[in-house]
Design an enzyme around this catalytic site. Structure first.
Site, PDB file in Angstrom:
ATOM      1  NE  ARG A   1     -37.591  26.668  10.423  1.00 11.55           N
ATOM      2  CZ  ARG A   1     -37.350  27.974  10.279  1.00 11.55           C
ATOM      3  NH1 ARG A   1     -36.887  28.440   9.144  1.00 11.55           N
ATOM      4  NH2 ARG A   1     -37.572  28.790  11.282  1.00 11.55           N
TER       5      ARG A   1
ATOM      6  CE  LYS B   1     -33.426   4.217  11.120  1.00 12.05           C
ATOM      7  NZ  LYS B   1     -33.373   3.060  12.042  1.00 12.05           N
TER       8      LYS B   1
ATOM      9  CE  LYS C   1     -29.345   1.144   6.346  1.00 18.08           C
ATOM     10  NZ  LYS C   1     -28.556   1.731   7.422  1.00 18.08           N
TER      11      LYS C   1
ATOM     12  CG  ASN D   1     -32.994  -3.177  13.998  1.00 19.95           C
ATOM     13  OD1 ASN D   1     -32.076  -2.400  13.719  1.00 19.95           O
ATOM     14  ND2 ASN D   1     -34.232  -2.774  14.205  1.00 19.95           N
TER      15      ASN D   1
ATOM     16  CG  HIS E   1     -28.237  -4.197  15.229  1.00 19.70           C
ATOM     17  ND1 HIS E   1     -27.822  -5.015  14.206  1.00 19.70           N
ATOM     18  CD2 HIS E   1     -27.576  -3.012  15.037  1.00 19.70           C
ATOM     19  CE1 HIS E   1     -26.968  -4.356  13.420  1.00 19.70           C
ATOM     20  NE2 HIS E   1     -26.802  -3.143  13.905  1.00 19.70           N
TER      21      HIS E   1
ATOM     22  CG  HIS F   1     -28.099  -1.961  20.110  1.00 25.82           C
ATOM     23  ND1 HIS F   1     -29.272  -1.734  19.417  1.00 25.82           N
ATOM     24  CD2 HIS F   1     -27.116  -1.398  19.374  1.00 25.82           C
ATOM     25  CE1 HIS F   1     -29.004  -1.064  18.301  1.00 25.82           C
ATOM     26  NE2 HIS F   1     -27.695  -0.860  18.245  1.00 25.82           N
TER      27      HIS F   1
ATOM     28  CG  HIS G   1     -22.282  -1.290  16.022  1.00 27.55           C
ATOM     29  ND1 HIS G   1     -23.364  -1.436  16.868  1.00 27.55           N
ATOM     30  CD2 HIS G   1     -22.766  -1.419  14.762  1.00 27.55           C
ATOM     31  CE1 HIS G   1     -24.450  -1.639  16.140  1.00 27.55           C
ATOM     32  NE2 HIS G   1     -24.119  -1.633  14.853  1.00 27.55           N
TER      33      HIS G   1
HETATM   34  N1  LIG Z   1     -26.988   6.269  10.331  1.00 23.67           N
HETATM   35  C1  LIG Z   1     -27.015   4.951  10.250  1.00 23.67           C
HETATM   36  O1  LIG Z   1     -27.872   4.365   9.586  1.00 23.67           O
HETATM   37  C2  LIG Z   1     -25.959   4.165  10.963  1.00 23.67           C
HETATM   38  C3  LIG Z   1     -25.787   2.812  10.674  1.00 23.67           C
HETATM   39  C4  LIG Z   1     -24.758   2.127  11.323  1.00 23.67           C
HETATM   40  C5  LIG Z   1     -23.963   2.784  12.242  1.00 23.67           C
HETATM   41  N2  LIG Z   1     -24.169   4.115  12.505  1.00 23.67           N
HETATM   42  C6  LIG Z   1     -23.325   4.839  13.441  1.00 23.67           C
HETATM   43  O2  LIG Z   1     -21.985   4.789  12.964  1.00 23.67           O
HETATM   44  C7  LIG Z   1     -21.100   4.897  14.072  1.00 23.67           C
HETATM   45  C8  LIG Z   1     -20.028   3.864  13.925  1.00 23.67           C
HETATM   46  O3  LIG Z   1     -19.398   4.073  12.660  1.00 23.67           O
HETATM   47  P1  LIG Z   1     -17.856   3.758  12.470  1.00 23.67           P
HETATM   48  O4  LIG Z   1     -17.599   2.392  12.896  1.00 23.67           O
HETATM   49  O5  LIG Z   1     -17.512   4.200  11.110  1.00 23.67           O
HETATM   50  O6  LIG Z   1     -17.233   4.675  13.612  1.00 23.67           O
HETATM   51  P2  LIG Z   1     -16.239   5.917  13.617  1.00 23.67           P
HETATM   52  O7  LIG Z   1     -16.733   6.982  12.719  1.00 23.67           O
HETATM   53  O8  LIG Z   1     -16.070   6.278  15.039  1.00 23.67           O
HETATM   54  O9  LIG Z   1     -14.883   5.321  13.033  1.00 23.67           O
HETATM   55  C9  LIG Z   1     -14.203   4.338  13.758  1.00 23.67           C
HETATM   56  C10 LIG Z   1     -12.776   4.795  14.114  1.00 23.67           C
HETATM   57  O10 LIG Z   1     -11.996   4.807  12.929  1.00 23.67           O
HETATM   58  C11 LIG Z   1     -11.409   6.090  12.722  1.00 23.67           C
HETATM   59  N3  LIG Z   1     -11.319   6.252  11.296  1.00 23.67           N
HETATM   60  C12 LIG Z   1     -12.360   6.457  10.451  1.00 23.67           C
HETATM   61  N4  LIG Z   1     -11.942   6.424   9.191  1.00 23.67           N
HETATM   62  C13 LIG Z   1     -10.606   6.218   9.230  1.00 23.67           C
HETATM   63  C14 LIG Z   1      -9.614   6.084   8.228  1.00 23.67           C
HETATM   64  N5  LIG Z   1      -9.942   6.062   6.937  1.00 23.67           N
HETATM   65  N6  LIG Z   1      -8.346   5.922   8.615  1.00 23.67           N
HETATM   66  C15 LIG Z   1      -8.042   5.857   9.922  1.00 23.67           C
HETATM   67  N7  LIG Z   1      -8.939   5.956  10.909  1.00 23.67           N
HETATM   68  C16 LIG Z   1     -10.209   6.144  10.566  1.00 23.67           C
HETATM   69  C17 LIG Z   1     -12.272   7.026  13.468  1.00 23.67           C
HETATM   70  O11 LIG Z   1     -11.591   8.201  13.826  1.00 23.67           O
HETATM   71  C18 LIG Z   1     -12.675   6.197  14.673  1.00 23.67           C
HETATM   72  O12 LIG Z   1     -11.654   6.252  15.621  1.00 23.67           O
HETATM   73  C19 LIG Z   1     -21.946   4.739  15.329  1.00 23.67           C
HETATM   74  O13 LIG Z   1     -22.116   6.003  15.912  1.00 23.67           O
HETATM   75  C20 LIG Z   1     -23.272   4.209  14.806  1.00 23.67           C
HETATM   76  O14 LIG Z   1     -24.364   4.641  15.608  1.00 23.67           O
HETATM   77  C21 LIG Z   1     -25.145   4.790  11.880  1.00 23.67           C
HETATM   78 ZN   LIG Z   2     -25.350  -1.778  13.160  1.00 20.62          ZN
END
Ligand SMILES: NC(=O)c1ccc[n+]([C@@H]2O[C@H](COP(=O)([O-])OP(=O)(O)OC[C@H]3O[C@@H](n4cnc5c(N)ncnc54)[C@H](O)[C@@H]3O)[C@@H](O)[C@H]2O)c1
Ligand SMILES: [Zn+2]
Ligand SMILES: NC(=O)c1ccc[n+]([C@@H]2O[C@H](COP(=O)([O-])OP(=O)(O)OC[C@H]3O[C@@H](n4cnc5c(N)ncnc54)[C@H](O)[C@@H]3O)[C@@H](O)[C@H]2O)c1
Ligand SMILES: [Zn+2]
Lengths: 364, 364
Positions: free
Chosen positions: B123, B144, B228, B246, B249, B253, B266
């Protein structure tokens, strides 16, 4: 209709106790400002659904609410991530949104599962409990929700308080007798940890409770919830005081684990555990009457007070050590120091606990 | 080392930006009072692990922390309940308890997944993020966390704030160039919604950012997180203001959904979406320079500003309507009314949005 407010600041909520609340569910939802613009989702189980689901659906329909329903298999196995995933499928297909409410119609299993759906769907939507077991008076206060993992019970979850709880006493009539008795075990626990007068009342009303006499049932559930509510209000996130709710649970959980979760019901296991804690108290120098009274009242309700002879003492001790990761040779234990009063003792010797377990098996 | 405090009352936490923070992780944990009595769990992915996991493990070992590690496959698919279940297995086997901390070493995928583990294991336990992508500056603020369901992204989750965030700029050197650019798209978004000066700074430092020049990178990430953080502090649970995050977005999306989540990253999708919002603004009578400026800055960073021609307008519109369950004929839209300033418009006509989508495809 009785009403209790669980006092948690801006997360406070009412519990209503009465006959026929399912029929009034729609009105009560409207009264509490739950919107009919967004669909509701009812989660229930296969034992409960045939008796009460269509009544509940009709009550909502009559007040202009749209509902979707999902029926899980009865039993602890349904508290799983895979059931959570299924329920989210249904929620999405029914168009549940951030203003929707998830409703648990059932015992503690359905309550914990549906509560975790409510806590995590879209990062949290409203939750209402309609408990249908006596044991669920316990789970309807405190906001603990969650599911099991193959390696550990209740390990994945959240704290998520309901908007309200509707305790419809009529639903308890279809509950198997053994479940009634086991549920009363937690009610007695609430007396033993906090309220000697309630224990005296339980002693007087044993038969009324076992036969589900409405006035006694309503008061017993009310007072059980009340004690838990007082404890939880003072320690919502389980930092200290809340641990007293575990009276009987250290030994009880070990017995459930060792007997494979199918021989003893939870309430039965903790009944034996509470007798064990009382025995421990006496070994630690508290009055012998604590043990005799605890055992007498539990027996009077038809609850077991002795460890089934085929269970192995070493296995029980191992389960306990593993469960709570006790430090070498000493354990934390909730121990009654009078009827209606407990203390949390931080280093009870494991050796002494072992002796108690042995005695509980031999019923000496 | 730069430091930013995300201001959320008793859930406030620091974000550190600097080179070599992974090597200092053990000391920073000790400084922040994270106990070494309970084991830590590091969650990372298969692209990140070979570069940084053993360094991080050594840093913890040097400060007397025990760690367990779990490596998920790279990519969005790992944000699933089944990965959550696997991680809980590892956590239980490693003996994680209520005083343990879960650490996300990776991008937004690992952050969201590990964050939800932290939110729900027993929890809720402590959570620390070590982001390794630029995009993750966005996900490291706001709390989030969550996983996907086959029918919907991010639908099962929680709000769970980290104890701290360690942004080690050195980790970004191994990030594929396309991921760098896509991550900068969210940084630009933070300028566009809140801070015209930051947009001017981004305009000046485009090359420094694209080549990961440490001082520019540190400031850009800092300021992105700062915007942010201001928004989230004023609206932690997403009741109103937070919706401005957003920008881009709604269209973004839809583009991701229609292109099957493998064509556009994204950040690329929302880049096109932001150009769309700016177009919309102009159609609604705001100054044409908003559109030109938005498009210019995004193009300068090498981000796409046009919908790939093979994507179908009807499908894009359907995805948008479905995603947000808009009321008949009207949509909620975040619209820039100047560079660095947006408004949430509650009933933008779907017809007008359709026109914008068509223009975005033809790049008129
Ligand atoms: N929680 C939130 O508020 C919030 C906000 C924005 C996005 N997100 C989420 O974040 C995700 C996207 O994040 P992202 O773009 O970081 O994606 P990701 O974590 O998938 O990373 C992108 C790619 O880069 C690789 N990678 C990461 N760090 C690396 C490094 N230092 N060296 C080499 N490769 C590396 C990963 O393995 C992956 O293939 C989505 O799932 C989205 O929903 C969440
Ligand atoms: Zn985003
Ligand atoms: N969240 C908490 O704070 C908390 C507290 C105590 C217990 N619990 C949880 O509660 C669960 C046990 O609760 P329970 O004893 O209610 O179990 P349960 O929900 O499994 O119900 C017991 C049995 O009775 C059946 N049943 C329920 N209501 C019925 C009715 N009205 N008529 C006929 N049959 C009915 C069920 O189908 C089941 O077979 C455990 O999973 C435990 O972990 C949670
Ligand atoms: Zn119990």
């Amino acid at each position: 209709m009785r009403e209790l407010t669980v006092d948690l600041g801006d997360r406070s909520y009412p519990i209503y106790f009465g006959e026929g609340l399912i029929q009034q569910a729609g009105q009560l939802f409207t009264k509490h400002g739950i919107t009919s613009k967004s669909p509701l989702l009812i989660v229930t189980d296969e034992h409960v659904a045939p008796h009460y689901l269509s009544n509940l659906e009709s009550a909502f329909a009559a007040s202009g609410y749209r509902t979707a329903s999902y029926i899980v298999p009865a039993g602890e196995k349904s508290k799983s991530l895979s059931q959570l995933e299924e329920i989210v499928t249904v929620a999405l297909e029914a168009g549940l949104d951030r203003s929707s409410t998830v409703i648990a119609l059932g015992g503690g299993v359905v309550g914990d599962l549906a509560g975790f759906v409510a806590a995590s769907y879209m990062r949290g939507v409203k939750f209402v409990q309609i408990p249908t077991t006596i044991l669920a008076h316990d789970s309807s206060v405190g906001g603990k929700v969650g599911v099991n993992h193959v390696l550990a019970k209740n390990i994945i979850g959240a704290f998520h308080q309901p908007e309200m709880v509707l305790y419809d006493l009529n639903t308890l009539r279809s509950l198997p007798y053994r479940e009634i008795v086991a549920g009363l075990s937690e009610m007695i626990k609430h007396g033993l940890i906090w309220d000697a007068e309630f224990i005296a009342w339980l002693d007087e009303h044993t038969q009324h409770l076992l036969t589900l006499e409405p006035e006694a049932l309503s008061y017993g559930l009310y007072q059980g919830c009340n004690v838990k509510s007082i404890v939880v209000s003072r320690d919502e996130r389980e930092n200290d005081l809340r641990a007293i709710l575990n009276l009987g649970h250290t030994i009880g959980h070990a017995l459930e684990a060792v007997s494979g979760y199918n021989e003893l019901l939870h309430g039965e296991a903790i009944s034996i555990g509470m007798v064990g804690s009382a025995k421990l108290a006496v070994h630690l120098g508290y009055d012998a009457s604590i043990y005799h009274e605890t055992k007498r009242i539990l027996s009077k309700f038809g609850l077991p007070t002795q460890i089934p002879t085929h269970l192995n003492v070493d296995q029980i001790m191992n389960a306990m050590m593993h469960d709570k990761k006790f430090k070498e040779g000493s354990m934390v234990f909730v121990v009654p120091i009078a009827i209606g009063q407990v203390e949390i003792l931080k280093d009870v010797s494991a050796q002494l606990v072992r002796q108690v377990v042995m005695e509980l098996k031999e019923d000496v």
